[in-house]
Scaffold this active site. Structure first.
Site, PDB file in Angstrom:
ATOM      1  N   TYR A 144     -34.152 -70.320  65.038  1.00  0.00           N
ATOM      2  CA  TYR A 144     -33.865 -70.476  63.607  1.00  0.00           C
ATOM      3  C   TYR A 144     -35.172 -70.518  62.810  1.00  0.00           C
ATOM      4  CZ  TYR A 144     -31.738 -72.547  59.389  1.00  0.00           C
ATOM      5  OH  TYR A 144     -31.305 -72.795  58.106  1.00  0.00           O
ATOM      6  N   GLY A 147     -37.187 -67.298  63.203  1.00  0.00           N
ATOM      7  CA  GLY A 147     -36.413 -66.221  62.573  1.00  0.00           C
ATOM      8  C   GLY A 147     -36.569 -66.258  61.059  1.00  0.00           C
ATOM      9  N   ARG A 185     -23.778 -81.267  61.659  1.00  0.00           N
ATOM     10  CA  ARG A 185     -24.778 -81.744  60.710  1.00  0.00           C
ATOM     11  C   ARG A 185     -24.466 -83.181  60.328  1.00  0.00           C
ATOM     12  NH1 ARG A 185     -26.134 -76.727  56.732  1.00  0.00           N
ATOM     13  NH2 ARG A 185     -24.079 -75.982  57.310  1.00  0.00           N
ATOM     14  N   THR A 209     -36.229 -89.526  58.499  1.00  0.00           N
ATOM     15  CA  THR A 209     -35.759 -89.391  57.115  1.00  0.00           C
ATOM     16  C   THR A 209     -35.367 -87.952  56.798  1.00  0.00           C
ATOM     17  OG1 THR A 209     -37.917 -88.870  56.153  1.00  0.00           O
ATOM     18  CG2 THR A 209     -37.358 -91.213  56.376  1.00  0.00           C
ATOM     19  N   ARG A 210     -34.480 -87.833  55.830  1.00  0.00           N
ATOM     20  CA  ARG A 210     -34.116 -86.536  55.260  1.00  0.00           C
ATOM     21  C   ARG A 210     -33.876 -86.763  53.767  1.00  0.00           C
ATOM     22  NH1 ARG A 210     -35.341 -85.381  59.724  1.00  0.00           N
ATOM     23  NH2 ARG A 210     -34.381 -83.908  61.170  1.00  0.00           N
ATOM     24  N   ASP A 272     -36.752 -82.817  66.843  1.00  0.00           N
ATOM     25  CA  ASP A 272     -36.098 -83.334  65.635  1.00  0.00           C
ATOM     26  C   ASP A 272     -37.187 -83.864  64.686  1.00  0.00           C
ATOM     27  OD1 ASP A 272     -32.990 -84.274  65.090  1.00  0.00           O
ATOM     28  OD2 ASP A 272     -34.444 -85.517  64.021  1.00  0.00           O
ATOM     29  N   PRO A 273     -37.342 -83.248  63.490  1.00  0.00           N
ATOM     30  CA  PRO A 273     -38.417 -83.707  62.597  1.00  0.00           C
ATOM     31  C   PRO A 273     -38.248 -85.181  62.205  1.00  0.00           C
ATOM     32  CG  PRO A 273     -37.568 -81.584  61.879  1.00  0.00           C
ATOM     33  CD  PRO A 273     -36.640 -82.083  62.936  1.00  0.00           C
ATOM     34  N   GLN A 275     -39.697 -86.752  59.555  1.00  0.00           N
ATOM     35  CA  GLN A 275     -39.687 -86.988  58.121  1.00  0.00           C
ATOM     36  C   GLN A 275     -39.479 -85.675  57.412  1.00  0.00           C
ATOM     37  OE1 GLN A 275     -43.505 -88.673  57.063  1.00  0.00           O
ATOM     38  NE2 GLN A 275     -42.506 -90.233  55.850  1.00  0.00           N
TER      39      GLN A 275
HETATM   40  P1  NAD Z   1     -22.939 -71.655  56.749  1.00  0.00           P
HETATM   41  O1  NAD Z   1     -22.993 -71.552  58.223  1.00  0.00           O
HETATM   42  O2  NAD Z   1     -21.796 -72.351  56.124  1.00  0.00           O
HETATM   43  O3  NAD Z   1     -23.053 -70.211  56.079  1.00  0.00           O
HETATM   44  C1  NAD Z   1     -23.659 -69.117  56.702  1.00  0.00           C
HETATM   45  C2  NAD Z   1     -22.707 -67.936  56.577  1.00  0.00           C
HETATM   46  O4  NAD Z   1     -23.324 -66.773  57.162  1.00  0.00           O
HETATM   47  C3  NAD Z   1     -21.390 -68.145  57.322  1.00  0.00           C
HETATM   48  O5  NAD Z   1     -20.321 -67.814  56.472  1.00  0.00           O
HETATM   49  C4  NAD Z   1     -21.493 -67.198  58.515  1.00  0.00           C
HETATM   50  O6  NAD Z   1     -20.238 -66.751  58.967  1.00  0.00           O
HETATM   51  C5  NAD Z   1     -22.360 -66.093  57.945  1.00  0.00           C
HETATM   52  N1  NAD Z   1     -23.076 -65.320  58.961  1.00  0.00           N
HETATM   53  C6  NAD Z   1     -23.777 -65.781  60.024  1.00  0.00           C
HETATM   54  N2  NAD Z   1     -24.295 -64.749  60.716  1.00  0.00           N
HETATM   55  C7  NAD Z   1     -23.922 -63.604  60.072  1.00  0.00           C
HETATM   56  C8  NAD Z   1     -24.145 -62.230  60.297  1.00  0.00           C
HETATM   57  N3  NAD Z   1     -24.872 -61.800  61.333  1.00  0.00           N
HETATM   58  N4  NAD Z   1     -23.597 -61.345  59.436  1.00  0.00           N
HETATM   59  C9  NAD Z   1     -22.856 -61.756  58.378  1.00  0.00           C
HETATM   60  N5  NAD Z   1     -22.621 -63.054  58.111  1.00  0.00           N
HETATM   61  C10 NAD Z   1     -23.150 -63.973  58.947  1.00  0.00           C
HETATM   62  O7  NAD Z   1     -24.300 -72.330  56.294  1.00  0.00           O
HETATM   63  P2  NAD Z   1     -24.846 -72.745  54.860  1.00  0.00           P
HETATM   64  O8  NAD Z   1     -25.229 -74.155  54.945  1.00  0.00           O
HETATM   65  O9  NAD Z   1     -23.949 -72.301  53.780  1.00  0.00           O
HETATM   66  O10 NAD Z   1     -26.199 -71.891  54.807  1.00  0.00           O
HETATM   67  C11 NAD Z   1     -26.351 -70.727  54.020  1.00  0.00           C
HETATM   68  C12 NAD Z   1     -27.797 -70.287  54.076  1.00  0.00           C
HETATM   69  O11 NAD Z   1     -28.652 -71.298  53.564  1.00  0.00           O
HETATM   70  C13 NAD Z   1     -28.278 -69.979  55.519  1.00  0.00           C
HETATM   71  O12 NAD Z   1     -29.117 -68.858  55.483  1.00  0.00           O
HETATM   72  C14 NAD Z   1     -29.084 -71.211  55.863  1.00  0.00           C
HETATM   73  O13 NAD Z   1     -30.092 -70.929  56.794  1.00  0.00           O
HETATM   74  C15 NAD Z   1     -29.652 -71.616  54.507  1.00  0.00           C
HETATM   75  N6  NAD Z   1     -29.981 -73.047  54.464  1.00  0.00           N
HETATM   76  C16 NAD Z   1     -28.991 -74.010  54.424  1.00  0.00           C
HETATM   77  C17 NAD Z   1     -29.341 -75.350  54.402  1.00  0.00           C
HETATM   78  C18 NAD Z   1     -28.314 -76.451  54.350  1.00  0.00           C
HETATM   79  O14 NAD Z   1     -28.683 -77.619  54.382  1.00  0.00           O
HETATM   80  N7  NAD Z   1     -27.038 -76.174  54.253  1.00  0.00           N
HETATM   81  C19 NAD Z   1     -30.690 -75.719  54.437  1.00  0.00           C
HETATM   82  C20 NAD Z   1     -31.652 -74.712  54.499  1.00  0.00           C
HETATM   83  C21 NAD Z   1     -31.291 -73.391  54.495  1.00  0.00           C
HETATM   84  N1  UDP Z   2     -28.188 -86.822  63.188  1.00  0.00           N
HETATM   85  C1  UDP Z   2     -27.638 -88.025  63.634  1.00  0.00           C
HETATM   86  N2  UDP Z   2     -26.325 -88.010  64.021  1.00  0.00           N
HETATM   87  C2  UDP Z   2     -25.538 -86.914  63.949  1.00  0.00           C
HETATM   88  C3  UDP Z   2     -26.098 -85.700  63.482  1.00  0.00           C
HETATM   89  C4  UDP Z   2     -27.433 -85.695  63.113  1.00  0.00           C
HETATM   90  O1  UDP Z   2     -28.310 -89.050  63.695  1.00  0.00           O
HETATM   91  O2  UDP Z   2     -24.349 -87.008  64.305  1.00  0.00           O
HETATM   92  C5  UDP Z   2     -29.605 -86.817  62.762  1.00  0.00           C
HETATM   93  C6  UDP Z   2     -30.433 -85.717  63.389  1.00  0.00           C
HETATM   94  O3  UDP Z   2     -31.000 -86.157  64.614  1.00  0.00           O
HETATM   95  C7  UDP Z   2     -31.500 -85.484  62.333  1.00  0.00           C
HETATM   96  C8  UDP Z   2     -30.775 -85.784  61.013  1.00  0.00           C
HETATM   97  O4  UDP Z   2     -29.624 -86.542  61.368  1.00  0.00           O
HETATM   98  O5  UDP Z   2     -32.557 -86.404  62.478  1.00  0.00           O
HETATM   99  C9  UDP Z   2     -30.350 -84.517  60.272  1.00  0.00           C
HETATM  100  O6  UDP Z   2     -29.663 -83.680  61.171  1.00  0.00           O
HETATM  101  P1  UDP Z   2     -28.985 -82.309  60.740  1.00  0.00           P
HETATM  102  O7  UDP Z   2     -28.587 -81.616  61.992  1.00  0.00           O
HETATM  103  O8  UDP Z   2     -27.958 -82.562  59.715  1.00  0.00           O
HETATM  104  O9  UDP Z   2     -30.130 -81.503  59.985  1.00  0.00           O
HETATM  105  P2  UDP Z   2     -31.634 -81.121  60.340  1.00  0.00           P
HETATM  106  O10 UDP Z   2     -32.091 -81.823  61.571  1.00  0.00           O
HETATM  107  O11 UDP Z   2     -31.613 -79.647  60.482  1.00  0.00           O
HETATM  108  O12 UDP Z   2     -32.366 -81.595  59.142  1.00  0.00           O
END
Ligand code: NAD
Ligand code: UDP
Ligand code: UDP
Length: 315
Positions: A144, A147, A185, A209-210, A272-273, A275
């Site tokens: 991820y 990518g 999540r 933290t987040r 796992d980050p 902070q």
């Molecule tokens: P999500 O999983 O709900 O949405 C992603 C969508 O992309 C889904 O509908 C999935 O079916 C579609 N998808 C995946 N692979 C595909 C492919 N090869 N072709 C066509 N469609 C495809 O996630 P989201 O939280 O809505 O995230 C949307 C975007 O925002 C993503 O690019 C994600 O990396 C980015 N993002 C989200 C967060 C967050 O906290 N939600 C944080 C940082 C970045």
């Molecule tokens: N986390 C947790 N319990 C859960 C899911 C996640 O304690 O059931 C923690 C996880 O280890 C991370 C934070 O919550 O430290 C945020 O996790 P998430 O997967 O939502 O997002 P990301 O790590 O990508 O920020």
């Protein structure tokens, strides 16, 4: 009125974005392979005359006639992006190449949903856009993180080499209605667990933290970024700078749901980050934007969504 392509439009953030674009009077082509998204997320838009839903995987070329592109396609939660890590990298990299090729041919403006994960486990706090990050290239999160980093490289090279108009946002943890209930999540996990009065799974000691941004605030920022002049490329951090420990989040969710759930400690996942907090000075200055919805208000709305979802599933 523009013809706008939203990839990943049936996902959590994408579905809210489609809604806002339709409200603004645009034509929306929502492209999704339903890997983590669902028709349910856009079911309420299906009757709209300006909305079209297309099943397509962005790792394959796509020839459509549009004026603007929002590239959101990519699984976003660790469980989903680690399930098929090769496909995750392909989606970010091949998906970016195809969407940039489309933008180049159409001379369309293109937005990229990048992520705070490009900063890895950051050694600079809070994270500013100048920071290059601390990313493990061979770990479980790398499909991820790397990518998305490569996608950023492609966006900037298409901009420099082919003059494609780009807008790159680094999105920090976002939450709200239509998050996938089983994507692991933290916000969705804790809310679903609390509503079912099941143990709240806290990874590590919960001191990491987040910063959590409500989806409506994020979508507003994305639209403002897309509306900036062509000289604005980003990357720009988008998120809510309010920083909370994961333990504090667990306690807030228990309180707001009135749940009898207890906290249960589990091992911390690898890489796992510790902070994470955005520095949003750039977004504030450039977009005149800052989040308006605090954590409690956002949680209340998200809890209401999951409460209804669980009731319907149980029915
Ligand atoms: P999500 O999983 O709900 O949405 C992603 C969508 O992309 C889904 O509908 C999935 O079916 C579609 N998808 C995946 N692979 C595909 C492919 N090869 N072709 C066509 N469609 C495809 O996630 P989201 O939280 O809505 O995230 C949307 C975007 O925002 C993503 O690019 C994600 O990396 C980015 N993002 C989200 C967060 C967050 O906290 N939600 C944080 C940082 C970045
Ligand atoms: N986390 C947790 N319990 C859960 C899911 C996640 O304690 O059931 C923690 C996880 O280890 C991370 C934070 O919550 O430290 C945020 O996790 P998430 O997967 O939502 O997002 P990301 O790590 O990508 O920020
Ligand atoms: N592409 C696409 N839709 C378009 C134009 C291009 O999917 O409308 C794809 C194309 O198939 C190619 C990629 O985008 O694989 C990159 O296109 P570009 O023109 O940059 O590269 P080239 O075709 O020269 O390899």
């Amino acid at each position: 009125m523009k013809r706008i392509l939203v990839t990943g439009g049936a996902g959590f953030i994408g579905s809210h974005l489609c809604e806002r674009l339709l409200d603004a009077g645009h034509e929306v082509l929502c492209v999704d392979n339903f890997y983590t998204g669902a028709r349910r997320n856009v079911a309420h838009l299906m009757g709209h005359p300006a909305f079209e839903l297309m099943r397509h995987d962005v790792t394959f070329p796509l020839f459509v006639e549009v004026d603007e592109i929002y590239n959101l396609a990519c699984p976003a939660s660790p469980i989903h992006y680690q399930y098929d890590p090769v496909q995750t990298t392909k989606t970010s990299v091949h998906g970016a190449i195809n969407m940039l090729g489309l933008a180049k041919r159409r001379r369309a403006k293109i937005f990229q949903a990048s992520t705070s994960e490009v900063y890895g486990d950051p050694t600079m706090h809070p994270q500013r856009e100048e920071y290059w990050g601390n990313v493990n290239p061979i770990g479980l999160r790398s499909c991820y993180d790397e990518g998305k980093r490569c996608a950023e490289t492609l966006f900037f090279d298409y901009h420099r080499q082919h003059k494609v108009r780009i807008k790159v946002a680094r999105i920090f943890n976002t939450y709200g209605p239509r998050m996938h209930p089983n994507d692991g999540r933290v916000v969705s996990n804790f809310i679903v667990q609390a509503l079912k009065n099941q143990p709240i799974t806290l990874y590590g000691h919960g001191e990491q933290t987040r910063s959590f941004c409500f989806v409506d605030d994020l979508v507003e920022a994305i639209l403002r970024l897309m509306a900036t002049g062509d000289e604005v490329t980003g990357p720009v951090n988008l998120g809510n700078p309010g920083e909370f420990t994961i333990r504090a989040l667990a306690e807030a969710v228990i309180r707001l749901t009135g749940s009898s759930s207890q906290i249960e400690f589990r091992p911390l996942p690898s890489d796992d980050p510790q902070q994470r907090q955005p520095d949003i000075a750039l977004a504030r200055n450039m977009l005149g934007w800052e989040p308006a919805i605090g954590l409690e208000a956002g949680l209340v709305r998200t809890i209401a969504y999951f409460d209804e979802l669980l009731r319907n599933d149980a029915a």
